[in-house]
Design an enzyme around this catalytic site. Structure first.
Site, short mmCIF file in Angstrom:
data_model
loop_
_atom_site.label_atom_id
_atom_site.label_comp_id
_atom_site.label_asym_id
_atom_site.label_seq_id
_atom_site.Cartn_x
_atom_site.Cartn_y
_atom_site.Cartn_z
N ASP A 16 0.87 -1.18 0.00
CA ASP A 16 0.00 0.00 0.00
C ASP A 16 0.91 1.23 0.00
O ASP A 16 2.13 1.11 -0.16
CB ASP A 16 -0.99 -0.03 1.18
CG ASP A 16 -0.33 0.15 2.54
OD1 ASP A 16 0.92 0.21 2.60
OD2 ASP A 16 -1.05 0.23 3.54
N CYS A 53 3.21 -3.21 4.04
CA CYS A 53 2.32 -2.12 4.46
C CYS A 53 3.04 -1.40 5.62
O CYS A 53 4.25 -1.52 5.76
CB CYS A 53 0.93 -2.62 4.84
SG CYS A 53 0.87 -3.75 6.25
N THR A 111 2.77 -1.85 8.95
CA THR A 111 3.19 -2.76 10.01
C THR A 111 3.43 -4.20 9.55
O THR A 111 4.02 -4.99 10.29
CB THR A 111 2.09 -2.85 11.09
OG1 THR A 111 0.89 -3.30 10.43
CG2 THR A 111 1.84 -1.51 11.76
N HIS A 160 8.96 -24.63 8.35
CA HIS A 160 7.94 -25.37 9.09
C HIS A 160 6.51 -25.11 8.62
O HIS A 160 5.67 -26.00 8.70
CB HIS A 160 8.03 -25.03 10.60
CG HIS A 160 9.21 -25.65 11.27
ND1 HIS A 160 9.39 -25.65 12.64
CD2 HIS A 160 10.29 -26.31 10.76
CE1 HIS A 160 10.52 -26.29 12.95
NE2 HIS A 160 11.10 -26.67 11.82
N HIS A 174 6.08 -31.77 9.20
CA HIS A 174 5.38 -30.50 9.03
C HIS A 174 4.30 -30.55 7.95
O HIS A 174 3.41 -29.72 7.94
CB HIS A 174 6.37 -29.39 8.71
CG HIS A 174 7.42 -29.24 9.77
ND1 HIS A 174 7.11 -28.79 11.05
CD2 HIS A 174 8.74 -29.53 9.77
CE1 HIS A 174 8.21 -28.80 11.78
NE2 HIS A 174 9.21 -29.25 11.03
C1 RB5 Z 1 -1.79 2.66 6.45
O1 RB5 Z 1 -1.81 3.87 7.13
C2 RB5 Z 1 -1.64 1.51 7.44
O2 RB5 Z 1 -2.78 1.39 8.22
C3 RB5 Z 1 -1.34 0.24 6.70
O3 RB5 Z 1 -0.21 0.41 5.93
C4 RB5 Z 1 -1.03 -1.00 7.53
O4 RB5 Z 1 -0.03 -0.75 8.46
C5 RB5 Z 1 -2.15 -1.74 8.08
O5 RB5 Z 1 -1.97 -2.78 8.71
#
Ligand code: RB5
Length: 150
Positions: free
Chosen positions: A8, A70, A72, A103, A138
């Protein structure tokens, strides 16, 4: 090996760095990597990119792996794991990147661009791509992930 990579807006820059690294350091050619978007830092929705990327991984077959970036890594992995046949792992370390191939036979790696720097992300990706599923005991466990008896 074929890599489908998506992000994203939050992961856009890191994704571009990883694509460069795949070409320069991992010896992958342009044809081996498909960028599934997004293509700018304009805001977009990670579930859309996760879905598009994962469907391409499944469509390509066993030799394909996915990479999703993304903010996180969490949103991408939640979205990816809704798709049957996808085993996505979000990680911030190389050990998990390696073990989830060994695994869990993970076929999608999720990385958080707001959590790890470029150097660590490259190492995580390298660990993921250079490790093969161990099989053996596994296999039955991974089959259970898909609701199948082994
Ligand atoms: C975008 O602001 C953020 O929410 C997205 O990149 C992501 O971290 C969601 O899990």
């Amino acid at each position: 090996m074929k890599i489908f990579i998506g992000s994203d807006h939050a992961g856009f820059r890191l994704k571009n760095e990883l694509i460069k690294s795949l070409q320069q350091n991992n010896g992958l050619h342009t044809a081996d990597i498909t960028n599934c978007g997004c293509f700018s830092e304009d805001s977009c929705d990670y579930p859309d990119i996760a879905r598009e990327t994962c469907l391409k991984v499944l469509d390509f077959g066993d030799d394909a792996l996915g990479v999703l970036v993304c903010g996180t890594g969490a949103g991408m992995s939640i979205a990816a794991n809704k798709i049957r046949g996808i085993r996505a792992t979000a990680t911030e370390n190389t050990y998990t990147a390696r073990m989830t191939r060994l695994h869990n036979n993970a076929n999608v790696l999720c990385i958080g661009a707001r959590v790890v720097g470029v150097g660590l992300a490259e190492d995580i990706l390298k660990a993921f791509l250079s490790t093969q599923f161990e099989g053996g005991r596994h296999s039955a466990r991974v089959a259970k992930l898909e609701g199948a008896d082994a």
